[in-house]
Each structure stands twice: as C-alpha cells, then as structure tokens.
Enzyme design. Structure first.
Site, PDB file in Angstrom:
ATOM      1  N   ASP A  16      57.975  -7.164  15.150  1.00  0.00           N
ATOM      2  CA  ASP A  16      58.120  -6.270  14.272  1.00  0.00           C
ATOM      3  C   ASP A  16      59.896  -7.503  14.095  1.00  0.00           C
ATOM      4  O   ASP A  16      60.790  -7.147  14.866  1.00  0.00           O
ATOM      5  CB  ASP A  16      58.145  -4.911  14.113  1.00  0.00           C
ATOM      6  CG  ASP A  16      57.450  -4.332  15.033  1.00  0.00           C
ATOM      7  OD1 ASP A  16      55.820  -5.185  14.897  1.00  0.00           O
ATOM      8  OD2 ASP A  16      57.028  -3.360  14.468  1.00  0.00           O
TER       9      ASP A  16
ATOM     10  N   ASP B  75      46.651   3.284   7.674  1.00  0.00           N
ATOM     11  CA  ASP B  75      47.436   4.068   8.529  1.00  0.00           C
ATOM     12  C   ASP B  75      47.957   5.254   7.995  1.00  0.00           C
ATOM     13  O   ASP B  75      48.352   5.542   6.583  1.00  0.00           O
ATOM     14  CB  ASP B  75      49.281   3.043   8.336  1.00  0.00           C
ATOM     15  CG  ASP B  75      49.597   1.688   7.881  1.00  0.00           C
ATOM     16  OD1 ASP B  75      48.741   1.189   9.034  1.00  0.00           O
ATOM     17  OD2 ASP B  75      49.898   0.562   8.254  1.00  0.00           O
TER      18      ASP B  75
END
Length: 242
Positions: free
Chosen positions: A8, A129
């Site tokens: 990330d 998500d």
C-alpha cells in the site's frame, strides 16, 4: 489459491492503514520496488498494490512508485486506488499491470466497469469493500446503502475477472479474516472471490484454502507479513496445495 502480498502506497512509502484510516498509517519502508523484490525472493508470483493517495484523490498520486514496482517485480501486479476512467485503465495496462481493481467507479458507474471488462478480457477486478455489510467508496470514507451481495450481482455475466472482498472493520488490525462473509459471497456469485482484511497468520490461509473449491481464488495479506506474523513462503505453499 493465490496468496497476494500487499504493498500500500502513501506519499511514495510502503504503509498499512488501520480500518482504512489515512491518519492511522504505519510506515514499513520507503522503497516500494525493493519491498516487491523481497516478496519475489520469498516466492511471490502475484502482487497486490494500492495507491492510497489515489483512492482518496480519484487519480494516481504514486505513479513513480508503481512504475518502479512493475519494472522490478517479475510476476503479476494487480493495482487499485483511484482508477476511475478509461484513460487511467489503458495507461496502467500499457505500463504492464496485469489486473486493475475498480471500487468507487463500480458502484457509481457500473456500465463503465462492464465496458472495461469487455475491452480488457480477464483484466478487471471489482472491489466490494464493506463496512458492516454495506459497500464503502472514496477510499472507504463514504458508506453507501448497497449490500455486498447486491453490488456483486450487478456484475454477473459482465466479464469481470474476480471480486475483491474486504471487511474494512478488520483491515490492518490482525483480527483474522472474515472468512464466513467471504465464503458466503463466493457462494452467492459465479465470480471468483479474493479475500482481504485482517489476515493474522497461517491459520487464515489454511481455512480459506479449504474453500478454494467454492470460489475463493486468493487472499491478500499485508501487515501480518510486515510484522513477521506470517511466513510468505509457507503461505504461498499452503495456497498452492488447495
């Protein structure tokens, strides 16, 4: 079952967030390409990369870092974060990214995602998500009133390669993957599902691998690797046996 180590990116650094909160970022390194190579040396052939700044801004903010990762990593790179138009999709595929993950645009403009799935065969992954079972977008900052299963059904027979399911409430917290919700989603759709959020160790990999025959294509893990709680080589080997 594929094990995807995660990188990330925030401000060009390798970080992990807690529950998707940019103010709760832990920095694990300042050389993303070098981190990608460490994963490759451990046996990784697949890599999941997220441009966190891009997810919040709606456009790439870590392009240089992503380019370096793609140039160095010898395997398959899956990229998400702020990719919301055809120009961005084409640009990343031309650079060498293998799969593009689309989240916010999938909720707000499903026809765009279907068009991209037709144009880039087996190249588009839809991110589902969820916070408390409802789809979240804009870097998880906005929660909709759309349930996960309803979102998934919008893309049945659309040519989408996979669904990427993340339980935001577990992401980056090492609480254990929400296996029940992940498997339930796989049972409700014909699309392969990639699990994400909360992986804390080899037990999560083992249990998920037992459901590979039900459509669990892979699992993404980040913090457990960076903090030494999960051996990547062992996880990859376990996934390969499923």
């Amino acid at each position: 079952m594929i094990v995807f180590p995660a990188i990330d990116l925030k401000g060009g650094e390798v970080v992990r967030l807690a529950e998707g909160d940019m103010d709760r970022a832990t920095v694990y390194g300042d050389n993303p390409a070098a981190q990608a190579m460490l994963f490759a040396e451990a046996g990784a052939e697949h890599l999941h990369v997220v441009d966190l700044d891009g997810a919040f801004a709606g456009e790439s903010r870590n392009r240089e870092a992503v380019e370096a990762i793609v140039a160095e990593f010898p395997g398959y790179v899956q990229l998400g974060g702020g990719i919301r138009d055809a120009t961005a999709v084409e640009g990343w595929f031309n650079l060498g990214v293998a799969r593009i993950v689309i989240g916010s645009a999938a909720l707000k403009d499903p026809d765009f995602v279907k068009e991209m799935a037709r144009e880039w065969e087996n190249g588009i992954v839809v991110a589902v998500d969820a916070r408390d079972g409802m789809i979240a977008t804009e870097g998880w900052a906005e929660v909709s009133d759309v349930p996960v299963a309803d979102m998934a059904r919008r893309f049945e027979d659309a040519g989408v390669a996979s669904l990427l399911f993340t339980d935001i409430g577990r992401d980056g917290l090492l609480k254990g993957c929400n296996i029940d919700a992940t498997v339930e989603l796989a049972r409700q759709t014909d699309m392969p599902v990639i699990a994400s959020g909360g992986v804390k160790g080899l037990d999560d990999i083992h249990v998920l691998s037992l459901h590979a025959h039900e459509g669990i294509e892979g699992v993404i893990t980040g913090r457990a690797l960076y903090e030494g709680r999960l051996d990547l080589a062992a996880a990859i080997a376990m996934g390969a046996r499923s």
